[in-house]
Write a protein that holds these residues in place. Structure first.
Motif, PDB file in Angstrom:
ATOM      1  N   SER A 121      26.888 -77.095  44.059  1.00  0.00           N
ATOM      2  CA  SER A 121      26.779 -75.913  44.909  1.00  0.00           C
ATOM      3  C   SER A 121      28.034 -75.791  45.766  1.00  0.00           C
ATOM      4  N   VAL A 122      28.688 -74.639  45.699  1.00  0.00           N
ATOM      5  CA  VAL A 122      29.916 -74.432  46.480  1.00  0.00           C
ATOM      6  C   VAL A 122      29.622 -74.307  47.971  1.00  0.00           C
ATOM      7  N   LYS A 123      28.346 -74.142  48.324  1.00  0.00           N
ATOM      8  CA  LYS A 123      27.981 -74.002  49.736  1.00  0.00           C
ATOM      9  C   LYS A 123      28.072 -75.335  50.478  1.00  0.00           C
ATOM     10  N   LYS A 124      28.027 -76.440  49.733  1.00  0.00           N
ATOM     11  CA  LYS A 124      28.117 -77.763  50.356  1.00  0.00           C
ATOM     12  C   LYS A 124      29.514 -78.332  50.143  1.00  0.00           C
ATOM     13  N   GLU A 125      30.007 -79.039  51.151  1.00  0.00           N
ATOM     14  CA  GLU A 125      31.407 -79.447  51.163  1.00  0.00           C
ATOM     15  C   GLU A 125      31.602 -80.925  50.839  1.00  0.00           C
ATOM     16  N   VAL A 126      32.829 -81.227  50.425  1.00  0.00           N
ATOM     17  CA  VAL A 126      33.322 -82.600  50.377  1.00  0.00           C
ATOM     18  C   VAL A 126      34.593 -82.626  51.215  1.00  0.00           C
ATOM     19  N   LYS A 127      34.626 -83.495  52.209  1.00  0.00           N
ATOM     20  CA  LYS A 127      35.809 -83.607  53.060  1.00  0.00           C
ATOM     21  C   LYS A 127      36.447 -84.978  52.866  1.00  0.00           C
ATOM     22  N   ILE A 128      37.744 -84.980  52.577  1.00  0.00           N
ATOM     23  CA  ILE A 128      38.513 -86.218  52.484  1.00  0.00           C
ATOM     24  C   ILE A 128      39.369 -86.303  53.742  1.00  0.00           C
ATOM     25  N   LEU A 129      39.033 -87.256  54.596  1.00  0.00           N
ATOM     26  CA  LEU A 129      39.655 -87.353  55.918  1.00  0.00           C
ATOM     27  C   LEU A 129      40.572 -88.569  55.990  1.00  0.00           C
ATOM     28  N   LYS A 130      41.834 -88.336  56.296  1.00  0.00           N
ATOM     29  CA  LYS A 130      42.800 -89.428  56.443  1.00  0.00           C
ATOM     30  C   LYS A 130      42.734 -89.962  57.868  1.00  0.00           C
ATOM     31  N   LYS A 131      42.186 -91.161  57.996  1.00  0.00           N
ATOM     32  CA  LYS A 131      42.132 -91.822  59.293  1.00  0.00           C
ATOM     33  C   LYS A 131      43.377 -92.693  59.466  1.00  0.00           C
ATOM     34  N   GLU A 132      43.506 -93.293  60.627  1.00  0.00           N
ATOM     35  CA  GLU A 132      44.685 -94.121  60.897  1.00  0.00           C
ATOM     36  C   GLU A 132      44.736 -95.347  59.994  1.00  0.00           C
ATOM     37  N   THR A 133      43.568 -95.931  59.715  1.00  0.00           N
ATOM     38  CA  THR A 133      43.540 -97.178  58.944  1.00  0.00           C
ATOM     39  C   THR A 133      42.878 -97.037  57.576  1.00  0.00           C
ATOM     40  N   HIS A 134      42.234 -95.907  57.301  1.00  0.00           N
ATOM     41  CA  HIS A 134      41.537 -95.757  56.030  1.00  0.00           C
ATOM     42  C   HIS A 134      41.340 -94.278  55.708  1.00  0.00           C
ATOM     43  N   VAL A 135      40.791 -94.032  54.527  1.00  0.00           N
ATOM     44  CA  VAL A 135      40.480 -92.666  54.098  1.00  0.00           C
ATOM     45  C   VAL A 135      38.968 -92.550  53.960  1.00  0.00           C
ATOM     46  N   GLU A 136      38.400 -91.550  54.590  1.00  0.00           N
ATOM     47  CA  GLU A 136      36.944 -91.371  54.593  1.00  0.00           C
ATOM     48  C   GLU A 136      36.547 -90.201  53.691  1.00  0.00           C
ATOM     49  N   ILE A 137      35.465 -90.395  52.943  1.00  0.00           N
ATOM     50  CA  ILE A 137      34.907 -89.312  52.132  1.00  0.00           C
ATOM     51  C   ILE A 137      33.590 -88.877  52.761  1.00  0.00           C
ATOM     52  N   LYS A 138      33.524 -87.639  53.212  1.00  0.00           N
ATOM     53  CA  LYS A 138      32.273 -87.072  53.717  1.00  0.00           C
ATOM     54  C   LYS A 138      31.750 -86.110  52.661  1.00  0.00           C
ATOM     55  N   ALA A 139      30.752 -86.556  51.924  1.00  0.00           N
ATOM     56  CA  ALA A 139      30.281 -85.793  50.766  1.00  0.00           C
ATOM     57  C   ALA A 139      28.871 -85.263  50.997  1.00  0.00           C
ATOM     58  N   GLU A 140      28.776 -84.001  51.381  1.00  0.00           N
ATOM     59  CA  GLU A 140      27.473 -83.334  51.447  1.00  0.00           C
ATOM     60  C   GLU A 140      27.104 -82.755  50.080  1.00  0.00           C
ATOM     61  N   ARG A 141      28.106 -82.597  49.251  1.00  0.00           N
ATOM     62  CA  ARG A 141      27.921 -81.985  47.933  1.00  0.00           C
ATOM     63  C   ARG A 141      27.374 -83.007  46.941  1.00  0.00           C
ATOM     64  N   SER A 142      26.370 -82.604  46.167  1.00  0.00           N
ATOM     65  CA  SER A 142      25.849 -83.428  45.076  1.00  0.00           C
ATOM     66  C   SER A 142      26.262 -82.799  43.751  1.00  0.00           C
ATOM     67  N   TYR A 143      26.561 -83.657  42.796  1.00  0.00           N
ATOM     68  CA  TYR A 143      26.995 -83.176  41.487  1.00  0.00           C
ATOM     69  C   TYR A 143      25.871 -83.364  40.474  1.00  0.00           C
ATOM     70  N   HIS A 144      25.654 -82.347  39.671  1.00  0.00           N
ATOM     71  CA  HIS A 144      24.522 -82.336  38.748  1.00  0.00           C
ATOM     72  C   HIS A 144      25.030 -82.215  37.317  1.00  0.00           C
ATOM     73  N   LYS A 145      25.339 -83.349  36.746  1.00  0.00           N
ATOM     74  CA  LYS A 145      25.762 -83.369  35.346  1.00  0.00           C
ATOM     75  C   LYS A 145      25.030 -84.513  34.654  1.00  0.00           C
TER      76      LYS A 145
END
Length: 371
Positions: A121-145
């Motif tokens: 669903s395009v209504k839900k997001e995936v955010k890739i956030l570059k932090k100072e020490t790591h990279v965070e994935i905030k995934a509200e989106r679910s994939y259905h395959k």
């Protein structure tokens, strides 16, 4: 009314094909659900249910249920289910959540049949956030395959002892000797017929949720092991672990969990790059090209760190492949100068691999003529 039943290791709780007259809830220990001989499809640990949806609908059991260790099972006869629900409101909420997930699986199958190219669903997001020490994935989106149902034929299970919590469990691996390569992509991904090696490259302990590549799973030192024992961050806490995956979202869940602990379990930029390369490829598989591009940008950062700072020695072919990947990614993100430098270094590496040499020369020509 409700009975706690004790089982020993290897005891069979029930067999495939039988209709259960009550719910089986794991109180302690763990249970493997298997069929087709000995292949384990799922492991259920403390707090989990054995085939909840099929039991409630009075359908024959899909699996054999076998104890991995000494296990206690709470048996709730269906005739007293209303009493159990009334006295255990939190368990009721959990059951509803699990049944909702089962409905989502059914919905995924229908979605795959009716909308072959729409996997999220395009209504839900995936955010890739570059932090100072790591990279965070905030995934509200679910994939259905839905994954091919017949791919289990290429799997075999392996007994594993988690190096963090020291609990024994089973993990499925791919029989690569039986696979047939369909083709290799320009960024060196091997595409096999009927199965994808990315689906099973990560191992996750069903107890503590330590996750790593199978080839790296036991390569943690005592300092890291002790740190993980004290505090192991989790992307999501589940009572069961799918060993034969049926939906690509289960593969993404392993990616998310490893990324949460990535900087704790490895300092290697090559390992980090491998995770983000896998993530980018999987995103392309579900047509999420925008997020895949963001993942490739993180991949480029890790590959550059490996190129300039790693002390690992690469064989000539791997060195050329790395230079080609760096050149392609730099080219994609508009850094033509870096792309040319990487490809020139790759072309200079001596190798007997004529095909690889030709690919390097073709890419050099493409970049050289770029405006």
């Amino acid at each position: 009314m409700f009975e706690t039943i004790k089982f020993n290791e290897s005891d069979v709780i029930y067999k495939q094909g039988l209709i259960q007259e009550g719910l089986f809830i794991v109180k302690t220990g763990s249970v493997s659900l298997s069929k087709e001989g000995s292949l384990v499809y799922k492991q259920v640990r403390e707090g989990g249910y054995l085939e909840l949806e099929r039991t409630l609908n009075q359908l024959p059991a899909e699996f054999d249920a076998k104890c991995n260790e000494k296990t206690e099972i709470l048996y709730v006869p269906l005739q007293y289910l209303d009493v159990f629900v009334a006295s255990n409101p939190l368990k009721t909420i959990e059951m509803l959540s699990l049944l909702t997930e089962e409905l989502e699986v059914i919905n995924d199958k229908l979605l795959n049949q009716n909308q072959a190219d729409q996997f999220y669903s395009v209504k839900k997001e995936v955010k890739i956030l570059k932090k100072e020490t790591h990279v965070e994935i905030k995934a509200e989106r679910s994939y259905h395959k839905i994954l091919p149902t017949e791919h289990y034929k290429y799997l075999f299970d392996k007994d594993v002892t988690c190096p963090v919590c020291e609990i024994k469990f089973k993990m499925n691996q791919i029989r690569f000797s039986q696979l047939e390569i369909d083709h290799v992509t320009k960024d060196f991904r091997h595409i096999y017929k009927d199965i994808d090696d990315l689906w099973y490259q990560l191992w996750r302990c069903p107890h503590c949720h330590y996750t790593n590549f199978g080839s790296e799973f036991f390569k943690i030192n005592n300092l890291v092991r002790n740190e993980l024992k004290i505090s192991l961050p989790r992307h999501k806490m589940n009572h069961d672990l799918m060993l034969v995956k049926n939906n690509i979202q289960q593969v993404f869940a392993d990616i998310y969990q490893m990324n949460v602990i990535l900087d704790m379990v490895t300092k290697s930029s090559f390992v980090k790059a491998r995770l983000w390369q896998s993530y980018a490829w999987l995103l392309e598989d579900v047509n999420d090209f925008e997020t895949a591009k963001q993942a490739r940008e993180i991949l480029l950062n890790y590959l550059e760190d490996a190129w300039y700072n790693s002390t690992s020695t690469l064989d000539p072919d791997d060195e050329i492949k790395l230079s080609l990947k760096l050149a392609m990614l730099s080219f994609e993100f508009g850094n033509i100068k870096n792309a040319r430098n990487y490809i020139l270094q790759g072309v200079r590496v001596k190798t007997n691999n004529k095909s690889l040499k030709q690919r390097a020369q073709d890419l050099m020509y493409e970049i050289k003529n770029a405006h």
